[in-house]
Design a protein around this motif. Sequence first.
Motif, PDB file in Angstrom:
ATOM      1  N   UNK A 177      37.423  49.882  50.659  1.00  0.00           N
ATOM      2  CA  UNK A 177      36.550  49.289  49.659  1.00  0.00           C
ATOM      3  C   UNK A 177      37.428  48.112  48.801  1.00  0.00           C
ATOM      4  N   UNK A 178      36.274  47.320  48.594  1.00  0.00           N
ATOM      5  CA  UNK A 178      37.187  45.992  48.252  1.00  0.00           C
ATOM      6  C   UNK A 178      36.050  45.631  46.863  1.00  0.00           C
ATOM      7  N   UNK A 179      36.723  45.635  45.751  1.00  0.00           N
ATOM      8  CA  UNK A 179      35.973  45.396  44.497  1.00  0.00           C
ATOM      9  C   UNK A 179      36.444  44.226  43.777  1.00  0.00           C
ATOM     10  N   UNK A 180      35.602  43.596  42.874  1.00  0.00           N
ATOM     11  CA  UNK A 180      36.024  42.518  42.170  1.00  0.00           C
ATOM     12  C   UNK A 180      36.501  42.985  40.720  1.00  0.00           C
ATOM     13  N   UNK A 181      36.615  42.197  39.817  1.00  0.00           N
ATOM     14  CA  UNK A 181      37.474  42.630  38.670  1.00  0.00           C
ATOM     15  C   UNK A 181      36.311  43.214  37.590  1.00  0.00           C
ATOM     16  N   UNK A 182      35.190  43.011  38.036  1.00  0.00           N
ATOM     17  CA  UNK A 182      34.197  43.928  37.234  1.00  0.00           C
ATOM     18  C   UNK A 182      33.540  44.960  37.923  1.00  0.00           C
ATOM     19  N   UNK A 183      34.451  45.593  38.762  1.00  0.00           N
ATOM     20  CA  UNK A 183      34.401  46.930  39.380  1.00  0.00           C
ATOM     21  C   UNK A 183      33.232  46.785  40.422  1.00  0.00           C
ATOM     22  N   UNK A 184      32.783  45.665  40.851  1.00  0.00           N
ATOM     23  CA  UNK A 184      31.600  45.674  41.831  1.00  0.00           C
ATOM     24  C   UNK A 184      32.106  45.487  43.283  1.00  0.00           C
ATOM     25  N   UNK A 185      31.502  46.814  44.151  1.00  0.00           N
ATOM     26  CA  UNK A 185      31.837  46.345  45.499  1.00  0.00           C
ATOM     27  C   UNK A 185      31.370  45.167  45.941  1.00  0.00           C
ATOM     28  N   UNK A 215      39.401  35.577  40.163  1.00  0.00           N
ATOM     29  CA  UNK A 215      38.581  36.157  41.533  1.00  0.00           C
ATOM     30  C   UNK A 215      39.527  37.034  42.274  1.00  0.00           C
ATOM     31  N   UNK A 216      40.500  37.560  41.504  1.00  0.00           N
ATOM     32  CA  UNK A 216      41.521  38.546  42.127  1.00  0.00           C
ATOM     33  C   UNK A 216      40.632  39.769  42.370  1.00  0.00           C
ATOM     34  N   UNK A 217      41.146  40.811  43.511  1.00  0.00           N
ATOM     35  CA  UNK A 217      40.463  41.934  43.982  1.00  0.00           C
ATOM     36  C   UNK A 217      41.096  43.257  44.008  1.00  0.00           C
ATOM     37  N   UNK A 218      40.339  44.177  43.891  1.00  0.00           N
ATOM     38  CA  UNK A 218      41.088  45.613  44.109  1.00  0.00           C
ATOM     39  C   UNK A 218      40.740  46.206  45.115  1.00  0.00           C
ATOM     40  N   UNK A 219      41.890  46.347  46.132  1.00  0.00           N
ATOM     41  CA  UNK A 219      41.675  47.137  47.509  1.00  0.00           C
ATOM     42  C   UNK A 219      41.923  48.654  47.345  1.00  0.00           C
ATOM     43  N   UNK A 220      40.724  49.475  47.718  1.00  0.00           N
ATOM     44  CA  UNK A 220      41.114  50.723  47.248  1.00  0.00           C
ATOM     45  C   UNK A 220      40.743  51.705  48.662  1.00  0.00           C
TER      46      UNK A 220
END
Length: 668
Positions: free
Chosen positions: A395-403, A382-387
Amino acid sequence: MINIKKCALVMVCFACFLQACVAPENNSVKSAQPLNSQALYQADRLNGHKMMPIGDEHWLGNSENFGVFLLDKQGEKRLEHSGNFEALDVRPLNNTTVESSHKWLVSSIEKELGQLQVFSLSHTPLLTSQDREEETTEQPWSIETLMDIRLTETVINNVCLYQSPATQDIYAFLLTAQNQVEQRLIYLAENAKAVNYLIRQFPAPPESSACAVDDVKGLLYISEEMTGIWQYSVDAEKELSRQAVALVEPFGQLSGEIKDIFVLQDGSLLVALPDISQVQHYQLEQKGKQAFWQQTAYQLEGRKNESISALQVAGEAVKLVYYDDENPGYYTAPTDIVLQPTKSVPSDLKSVKSSDETTPVKRYGDAADDPAIWVNAQKPEHSLILATDKSYGLYVYNLAGEEVQSIASGRINNIDVSYQVEINGQIFDFAAASNRTNNSISLYKINAEGKVSDLAEISTGLPDVYGLCNYYSSLNKQHYVFINDESGLYQQYQINFSNGQVESQLVREFKVNSQPEGCVADSASQTLYLGEEDYGIWSISAEPDGGDALQPFYRVDNKVLFDDVEGLSIYHGAEKYLIASSQGNDSYVVFSLEDKKVVTRFKITADPQKGVDGASETDGLAVTSANLGGQYAQGLLVVQDGRNVMPVQPQNFKLVAWQNIQQLISSN
């Protein structure tokens, strides 16, 4: 490359260019060398279009009345597939051994059905000397329809193929009636199967008549019937631009309609000019540091050459083959064309496919910039990508690339994540971002469930903030943020959470000579690595008392590392690697931090089967060695994609499983 917007401007801009590139004495019909033609194949109601060489001894042609057919070198028909066909291109299929069969991929347009047809042409050689000596009626050739491609909103006028030297995949460039080019992947060599994936669309010149591709150099040529010939890159990830190769008189040597073009083995071009019964040969010559297109004209007396191709046999003269519409038939003519020696320069630049991508940011233009990876300690999957989005915020995305979240913070540029801070007994993680709207540091709180919220704003006093990275000192147990300015000035701020609120203190300044951006700090070695865009990568102590002495790590050489140097991040695995985005050639360089040596270089390419394009013109990147589960069990690399294609959309971020990068490192 030269971007062209108006045809009238083209003529003015390129007049001097072409007069310098092409010898003026070759500028008239009188200077054209006469060629003697011989009929290869004639028939009543032929209505032919084009013929392509198949190996050294066969020709594949097409016709409105006789379909697609194969001729031997005596002009005897060996195979026929019925239909009403025009336009033709072929490429070899190398997925089978020479001992068992020879295969080619064939593309041609079926006019009545209004579709591109893709065939497999196969030749099974006679295996024994007795078979070869005997007059056998056995047919060793066969043709099989692999796929039809029909465009619902337009008509395909012409087609040319490109075969990737690296993968052997085959792409089709379709010229449409709406003056568009569609690039489609039509054959996957790894799976030996026909596919139909739209890679990109872009405007074609008005009245585009034909196209041809130089596979080795990755160049697409398109002829504009009454104007000239243009050169493009076949790489969908490169900036869309075009360059003039040849123009019509008085700005060049072309005259009348340009009906067809063909690329020879050395990358030179044949151009069919039926109005003046000429074939012109354009060969690139190097004079010092400049390259010139040198033109030679060949006269086909009494022939109206509607198409052009050539047979190239080692040690023999280049033989032209063309269709004459006024004297219906296919004809051959030997030439004195001398092909320049070609050599392939091996490259250590490898490739990995995108594993996934985020949804695009909301606005077009240079918006998306830098990612950071927040690792969920309790649930890594459940880690996240902050971009960052320089036109909006976070924007914050999950590992499936969903916002999953967004925060309108202003023009934030670079972002980084730190872990385990406490305010009034509440433990959380935080992110810091450079905010160009306020020339400040924006801080965000990240709770254990991954919810992101505004935390604080730290004023810097810098006139134009740019790059940023975080640092946790294992020596004094304090958190820091490094932020830089476009002038090259770096500031180091200590961030204190111990008094029940966020407090900051400027503890150090140092400077590089020109614009920096990306940086990353290694807590284990107390080292800061920073990129000076046009110079290279530096290292310096990350400690507040570390002084201002910069140590060169790797300089831009435009061979391995190309300017601009943008994103930097560290992979903390069994071995420690520094990854840099080499923006100038759309690639990534991986350094060993043990000895500073390059361990691999790679591009991120598309995975059309997943519908994910590659990455190019990358600004920021982030990597983690944490086990995030699934395909990211060995870690994850996230990069900004400056040109989001397939389809063309606002910028986004690409995800790459580290295991695929590790395979590149291990294979060296």
